[in-house]
Enzyme design. Structure first.
Site, mmCIF file in Angstrom:
data_model
loop_
_atom_site.group_PDB
_atom_site.id
_atom_site.type_symbol
_atom_site.label_atom_id
_atom_site.label_comp_id
_atom_site.label_asym_id
_atom_site.label_seq_id
_atom_site.Cartn_x
_atom_site.Cartn_y
_atom_site.Cartn_z
ATOM 1 N N HIS A 131 -12.074 3.252 4.853
ATOM 2 C CA HIS A 131 -11.001 3.227 5.955
ATOM 3 C C HIS A 131 -11.410 3.103 7.003
ATOM 4 O O HIS A 131 -10.665 3.331 8.307
ATOM 5 C CB HIS A 131 -10.460 4.581 5.380
ATOM 6 C CG HIS A 131 -8.674 4.391 5.915
ATOM 7 N ND1 HIS A 131 -7.725 5.261 4.573
ATOM 8 C CD2 HIS A 131 -8.294 4.513 6.871
ATOM 9 C CE1 HIS A 131 -6.810 5.253 4.884
ATOM 10 N NE2 HIS A 131 -6.437 4.891 6.644
ATOM 11 N N GLN B 92 0.940 -1.202 -0.355
ATOM 12 C CA GLN B 92 0.207 0.351 -0.089
ATOM 13 C C GLN B 92 0.897 1.185 0.008
ATOM 14 O O GLN B 92 1.568 1.367 1.059
ATOM 15 C CB GLN B 92 -1.043 0.189 1.318
ATOM 16 C CG GLN B 92 -1.769 1.534 1.218
ATOM 17 C CD GLN B 92 -1.009 2.401 2.402
ATOM 18 O OE1 GLN B 92 -0.487 2.231 3.518
ATOM 19 N NE2 GLN B 92 -1.370 3.894 1.232
#
Ligand SMILES: Cc1cc2nc3c(=O)[nH]c(=O)nc-3n(C[C@H](O)[C@H](O)[C@H](O)COP(=O)(O)O)c2cc1C
Length: 412
Positions: free
Chosen positions: A304, A153
């Site tokens: 998130h 990521q």
């Protein structure tokens, strides 16, 4: 096939004793919530709250789980479900199941060394492991531990024409990461009241309250002692002066102040990265369209876990609109609130090709250390197989055809 993999793993890793221990854990901690409760008792409160907490009033995080529970599935019976397999193909590689470990920065706060345990377990069980830019373990280390299932990521560091961002991309490439995952939903600082109350600041201040919490969490303190200082390992080369907890945290803070990757930057990243490119944090179908036009191979629909924008919809509620927009051209995946096998099947039925979970994996290591990594993966596998049986699906492809009622789905 999945059954075969598990049997081989069990036999290879200490056989009967280990299988017996796994059985004990299944009885003592049958759900993710059991692990969460135990982690809450074992981990210093400031650290637990950092991981467990979300933005503002934490409505978005709650919405994720309530929206998932509201999705009903219509089971089919009288089917022969012999040969059930949870395997899935993602970007040309077969994984044992359609779930993986979402990227989490500072995961070592929940259990020092816990991120390595999770990476190793992901490799052993053949599920994707996404390493976060601000993790407490480095790209190079994860490439050693989890070479086959390692995704990276990427966050945005705007300074010097994105020199740090591009260097991280270069390192992930050199280390053999299978997939690059730029995250776009970190548009600014977020307000997390639990962290403010705990006094979690950069630079970190060892307040009397934090010292007390650590002193009264002896197993965690011992894990910290053995693991060594927790710092953002991936940005060690970019600090000025010695790479400490605070100097690496300062580099990471640039992410929060510099906004999300712009369209131009995403195009540059896409151009530079030759393997699969998956953008995380997508919520608007028009953004999804544009990302796919720009060359994204996949998307992770995500808010998130509610840690940034408390006004965001539950990820599962926006998933069908994104699948409708780009599902035929890109691999659409989802995270945020996935708390067991049933949630995974719900997501598959609504068009996701795979799912990720974040906090549950850290609850596992917070509750039980190294064996918690194995146990939390066991919970997901066991439940997934059971729920496949309940809905009458023998495969991920068949789970995708299950009829679902989804009251919260967004319509455009
Ligand atoms: C402690 C913590 C740190 C996180 N750090 C990152 C990060 O560095 N990059 C990122 O893209 N997502 C990050 N996330 C979000 C997760 O990748 C994921 O989207 C979220 O946890 C999913 O929700 P869940 O925790 O309800 O499963 C973080 C989440 C947590 C809980």
């Amino acid at each position: 096939m999945t059954e075969k993999i598990l049997t081989k793993v069990d036999a290879g890793q200490g056989g009967a004793a280990e299988a017996a221990r796994a059985e004990v854990l299944r009885r003592r901690f049958p759900t993710i919530e059991d692990l969460r409760r135990r982690a809450r008792r074992r981990v210093p409160r400031f650290a637990f709250d950092f991981i467990d907490g979300s933005a503002n009033d934490e409505e978005c995080a709650r919405r994720n789980t309530t929206a998932l529970s509201a999705v009903e599935l219509l089971p089919r019976y009288c089917l022969d479900i012999k040969g059930l397999s949870t395997e899935v193909e993602l970007f040309g590689r077969r994984y044992a199941a359609p779930f993986g470990v979402a990227p989490m920065g500072s995961g070592g706060l929940m259990w020092p060394g816990g991120e390595e345990y999770l990476a190793r377990e992901a490799q052993r069980r053949n599920i994707p492991f996404i390493l976060a830019t601000p993790a407490n373990v480095s790209i190079e280390r994860v490439a050693q531990i989890a070479p086959d299932v390692f995704w990276f990521q990427l966050y945005r560091f705007a300074a010097n024409d994105h020199a740090v961002t591009f260097d991280l991309l270069r390192r992930a490439d050199a280390a053999g990461a299978q997939v690059l995952v730029p995250t776009i939903d970190s548009a600014g600082k977020s307000k997390r009241p639990r962290d403010i109350r705990s006094g979690v600041t950069v630079p970190f201040v060892l307040s009397p309250s934090i010292v007390y919490q650590v002193a009264t969490s002896p197993a965690w303190a011992w894990a910290l002692y053995r693991n060594g200082m927790l710092r953002s390992e991936n940005v060690v080369p970019y600090t000025s002066g010695p790479a400490t907890r605070d100097s690496t945290a300062k580099v990471i803070m640039q992410v929060r102040s510099s906004g999300s990757h712009t369209w131009d930057e995403l195009a540059r990243l896409r151009d530079r990265w030759k393997r699969a490119f998956v953008v995380k944090g997508v919520l608007h179908p028009e953004d999804a369209e544009r990302l796919v036009s720009l060359g994204a191979d996949g998307l992770i629909v995500s808010n998130h876990g509610g840690r940034h924008f408390d006004g965001a919809p539950a990820a599962i509620d926006i998933l069908p609109a994104i699948v409708a927009a780009v599902g035929s051209r890109a691999t659409v995946m989802v995270d945020s609130g996935i708390r067991g096998g049933l949630d995974i099947v719900r997501a598959l039925a609504l068009g996701a090709k795979a799912t990720f979970a974040g906090r549950p994996f850290l609850y596992g290591v917070g509750a039980l250390g190294e064996e918690g990594a194995r146990h939390v993966v066991d919970i997901y596998f066991d439940e997934l197989r059971t729920e496949f049986q309940h809905v009458g699906a023998r495969s991920v492809a068949e789970a995708a055809t299950v009829t679902a009622r989804h009251p919260g789905a967004w319509r455009f």
